[in-house]
Design an enzyme around this catalytic site. Sequence first.
Site, short mmCIF file in Angstrom:
data_model
loop_
_atom_site.label_atom_id
_atom_site.label_comp_id
_atom_site.label_asym_id
_atom_site.label_seq_id
_atom_site.Cartn_x
_atom_site.Cartn_y
_atom_site.Cartn_z
N SER A 41 0.32 -4.55 12.37
CA SER A 41 0.08 -5.92 12.83
C SER A 41 0.70 -6.91 11.86
CB SER A 41 -1.42 -6.20 12.97
OG SER A 41 -1.99 -6.43 11.70
N GLY A 42 0.78 -8.15 12.28
CA GLY A 42 1.39 -9.19 11.46
C GLY A 42 0.42 -9.92 10.55
#
Length: 175
Positions: A41-42
Site C-alpha cells: 500500500s501507499g
Amino acid sequence: MVARRAWSALLALFVVAAVALALAVAAVPAVAGASTLTVLSGSMEPTLPVGSVVVVRPRPAGEVGVGDVVTFLARDPGSAETRVVTHRVVEVLDGPAFRTRGDANPDPDPGVVAAADLRGVEWYVVPWVGGAMAALRTPVGLLVGGGVLLLLLGAGLLLPAARPRADDRGARMAP
C-alpha cells in the site's frame, strides 16, 4: 564484432544485476536473520513506494525509538484478524509500546503496538523488486519472464562470434 562485444557487456551487466538483486532480497536477509516483505500500500510513500521490498531485522523493543520504521502485527480490535504493517514510530510509550503512523497518513494508527507484536526494524529497501516478483508469480508473468530470458539467450547465440579475420591475424603477426 563491436555489436557482439556490446551484447556481451550488456548480458554480463544483466547477470551481475540479477545476482546482486538475488543477494539483496534473499541471501543477505537469510544469513542475517532478517525478513523480506513487499510493500502493498501507499501508506509509507514516498519513503517506501508500492512494490518495493523492505528488509527488516529483529531489534529489542527497548532499542526502538521515534523515527524508526518498524514492521509489526496489527490486531483488529473488532475481530481476531491480524495483518502485517510497516509504519514509522511516532511515539514510544511505557511498556514499551509504540504509536505508529504511515508517512503518507495524516493521523497516527488507531491502536498502539505492543512490544510482543514487533517483527523487526527496517534495515534496507530494494525499490520496485517486489512488484516484479509478484508479477513473475502469476502464470502470465512467468510466461513473459521466461520468454524474455529465452529471447536474450537466443539473441546472444545468433550474433556472430567475435573472431579475428584472417587478414587481421596476419597484420598483427607482422614485425
